[in-house]
Design a protein around this motif. Structure first.
Motif, PDB file in Angstrom:
ATOM      1  N   MET B   6       0.506  -1.021   0.178  1.00 13.18           N
ATOM      2  CA  MET B   6       0.216  -0.003   0.388  1.00 13.18           C
ATOM      3  C   MET B   6       0.596   1.276  -0.198  1.00 13.18           C
ATOM      4  N   SER B   8       3.819   3.905  -0.994  1.00 13.01           N
ATOM      5  CA  SER B   8       3.370   4.794  -2.518  1.00 13.01           C
ATOM      6  C   SER B   8       5.042   3.849  -2.708  1.00 13.01           C
ATOM      7  N   ASP B  10       7.020   5.326  -4.056  1.00 10.80           N
ATOM      8  CA  ASP B  10       8.979   6.591  -3.008  1.00 10.80           C
ATOM      9  C   ASP B  10       9.389   6.082  -1.472  1.00 10.80           C
ATOM     10  N   THR B  11       8.582   5.957  -0.614  1.00 12.44           N
ATOM     11  CA  THR B  11       8.694   5.692   0.404  1.00 12.44           C
ATOM     12  C   THR B  11       9.089   3.971   0.746  1.00 12.44           C
ATOM     13  N   ARG B  49      13.641  11.271  -7.049  1.00 14.50           N
ATOM     14  CA  ARG B  49      13.730  12.755  -6.585  1.00 14.50           C
ATOM     15  C   ARG B  49      13.140  12.781  -5.612  1.00 14.50           C
ATOM     16  N   LEU B  50      11.820  12.295  -5.334  1.00 14.51           N
ATOM     17  CA  LEU B  50      10.789  12.119  -4.135  1.00 14.51           C
ATOM     18  C   LEU B  50      12.187  11.747  -3.064  1.00 14.51           C
ATOM     19  N   ARG B  53      14.581  13.566  -1.426  1.00 15.56           N
ATOM     20  CA  ARG B  53      14.122  14.680  -0.753  1.00 15.56           C
ATOM     21  C   ARG B  53      13.690  14.170   0.795  1.00 15.56           C
ATOM     22  N   GLN B  57      15.594  15.437   3.559  1.00 16.97           N
ATOM     23  CA  GLN B  57      15.101  15.843   5.347  1.00 16.97           C
ATOM     24  C   GLN B  57      15.243  15.214   6.523  1.00 16.97           C
ATOM     25  N   GLU B  58      15.936  13.914   6.481  1.00 17.12           N
ATOM     26  CA  GLU B  58      16.462  13.849   7.278  1.00 17.12           C
ATOM     27  C   GLU B  58      17.561  13.170   7.673  1.00 17.12           C
ATOM     28  N   GLY B  59      18.554  13.660   6.428  1.00 11.81           N
ATOM     29  CA  GLY B  59      20.532  14.401   6.466  1.00 11.81           C
ATOM     30  C   GLY B  59      20.998  13.192   6.503  1.00 11.81           C
ATOM     31  N   ARG B  63      22.327  17.472  -0.468  1.00 10.95           N
ATOM     32  CA  ARG B  63      22.481  18.265  -1.792  1.00 10.95           C
ATOM     33  C   ARG B  63      23.730  19.613  -2.299  1.00 10.95           C
ATOM     34  N   ARG B 160      10.519  13.810  14.364  1.00 13.01           N
ATOM     35  CA  ARG B 160      11.627  13.663  12.505  1.00 13.01           C
ATOM     36  C   ARG B 160      12.572  13.099  12.710  1.00 13.01           C
ATOM     37  N   ILE B 161      13.559  12.393  14.068  1.00  9.04           N
ATOM     38  CA  ILE B 161      14.410  12.725  14.010  1.00  9.04           C
ATOM     39  C   ILE B 161      14.079  10.491  14.366  1.00  9.04           C
ATOM     40  N   HIS B 163      14.031   8.079  12.316  1.00  7.35           N
ATOM     41  CA  HIS B 163      13.906   7.657  10.954  1.00  7.35           C
ATOM     42  C   HIS B 163      15.901   6.653  11.194  1.00  7.35           C
ATOM     43  N   LEU B 164      16.437   7.260  11.511  1.00  4.77           N
ATOM     44  CA  LEU B 164      17.282   6.602  12.531  1.00  4.77           C
ATOM     45  C   LEU B 164      17.074   4.653  13.738  1.00  4.77           C
TER      46      LEU B 164
END
Lengths: 268, 268
Positions: B6, B8, B10-11, B49-50, B53, B57-59, B63, B160-161, B163-164
DNA sequence: ACCTTGACTTTGGGATCCCAAGAATGGTCA
DNA sequence: TGACCATTCTTGGGATCCCAAAGTCAAGGT
């Protein structure tokens, strides 16, 4: 939309939409469609999609299951909460800085910022130029601690929430109405003096390695802005973020679209 | 890549690349090109590309001015710093929760989580199922405080952090090698007992409205994970994040790609 | 031999096209 | 007249094409 500046077009677009959302130009939970944004801003769908992803990350819009985005306009209460979080992170930075073995290398930078702010306070002028310069020095003070504390994630985490107005590190809030009267200027100067006194205490705590004190004072220092905004709230029950930005010393455009470099916008 | 789930595309792609970056599959500061990622993952450039990005954002990537992305692989030190930040945010949440007027509404949830963890500890089993259940209850405990403290930005900022690896709220770390021996199991049980005791103290502090105590214990509680990871570091100078994940109770895939719903992965 | 300058190539950003999924509307049958 | 189903239309996601900018390499001039 023509890409005249150095920023890529999606970043500019995101700034525009963010501007509209924060200022309440969209209705509550209004739906945003890609195609609609395309024609209103005269761009293709690709940058629109990228911009929407950014805003989604920032929590300003939500992606509904399969269909569309809708705005999540922040309220003043949200700003207050975010300021509290930032302040708490800054207090961590102050503590770590005071514990850091190479804390002495940043002391001169902090001292210069304190002295410059003191100079402006002593001059007693509260014109736009002076306010802007003080905001700059204030930002330098706070940025130096955040970036120099040894934990890079503190600054990183702060930057993740700095897309909201008043959330840029080192931003300050002034009441423009108050600045119109002599008595109001004196009160503002007193606030600035108090803030800079806290800067001095933080400086001393870092210098002497008193981590607990550095954290405590920084927390108190950050709390000042929350309390000040609450004064506005008491004065005006239906206070909007647009009003809040109006109270600040700088233009709305600057306040919403934070510059990437060191120059600043709002306040402690 | 076929979009079977389910999520997308890019995720999913971002998760893959994030996985590779965190595990060190890319060289240090290796450059990432869109077209290269297109063919290696068999997707078009749009989702690439998504995904880039997101990772920016996650560092995890940077770029470069006009040209290209390059990876910023996190080190163990970065994980430790991020854990410290998360712990500090959780301590804020604990304080606010203890001050919250409707704090009593969440007390039953916390109590149940504490009791369930205690049940597993008393059973003395350290199998995968028990560990997984304990992690789940631990996550519920921490999530409840973060989400119920009244300041929505605390939870938001944590996410926001997260993801690590090891940064998901309520994640826990176990040493699989230690779990192989009877003595090691006892030591792990002791750690769990200690952690749950801290849970009890936090519960009591919130119940009695002792905000200072709640904050202090939560800080100490969070610090436990940092200290535990440091033990690993002492044992192995060249400790990588991959090794660190290997120590945790769950699979690498689960550890890197956090599930969206309530089920959990690692640990405090 | 080295510097300069031109064309070529690589890479990202933007626009457009296509497709699948879901919502809305209208028609038909009970 | 109301409910259910089919068709259509809207909307997002993905792929492909085009273009501008920057980096590279080579050739020619000094």
């Amino acid at each position: 939309m023509v890409n005249t500046s150095m920023e890529s077009i999606d970043t500019q677009l995101a700034a525009k939409i963010r501007h509209d959302i924060v200022l309440g130009n969209y209705g509550k939970e209004e739906r945003l469609s890609e195609s609609q944004l395309c024609e209103t801003h005269s761009v293709s769908r690709t940058p629109v999609r990228l911009a929407l992803r950014m805003l989604e990350q920032e929590g300003l819009i939500r992606r509904s299951e399969g269909r569309g985005y809708f705005v999540m306009a922040p309220k003043v209460e949200d700003i207050l909460q975010a300021v509290q979080v930032r302040g708490h992170l800054e207090s961590l930075a102050a503590r770590l800085m005071a514990q850091s073995p190479n804390r002495h290398s940043v002391l001169p930078t902090l001292e210069i910022a304190i002295e410059k702010i003191e100079g402006f306070i002593n001059a007693g002028k509260m014109d736009e130029a002076s306010l802007s310069s003080m905001q700059m020095q204030n930002a330098i003070f706070h940025r130096t601690i955040l970036d120099g504390c040894g934990n890079n994630f503190v600054g990183f985490t702060c930057s993740r929430i700095s897309h909201l107005p008043m959330l840029e590190v080192g931003s300050m809030v002034f009441d423009r109405e108050v600045l119109a009267s002599k008595e109001g200027i004196d009160r503002s100067l007193f606030r600035l003096q108090l803030g800079n006194s806290q800067h001095k205490v933080i400086f001393e705590a870092i210098q002497s390695g008193d981590a607990v004190r550095a954290e405590g004072i920084m927390r108190e220092h950050s709390n000042t802005m929350v309390e000040y905004i609450k004064i506005f709230e008491k004065r005006n029950e239906e206070l909007t973020i647009k009003d809040l930005i109006g109270y600040s010393g700088l233009s709305i455009t600057r306040a919403i679209a934070p510059a990437a470099d060191t120059d600043q916008q709002l306040q402690t």
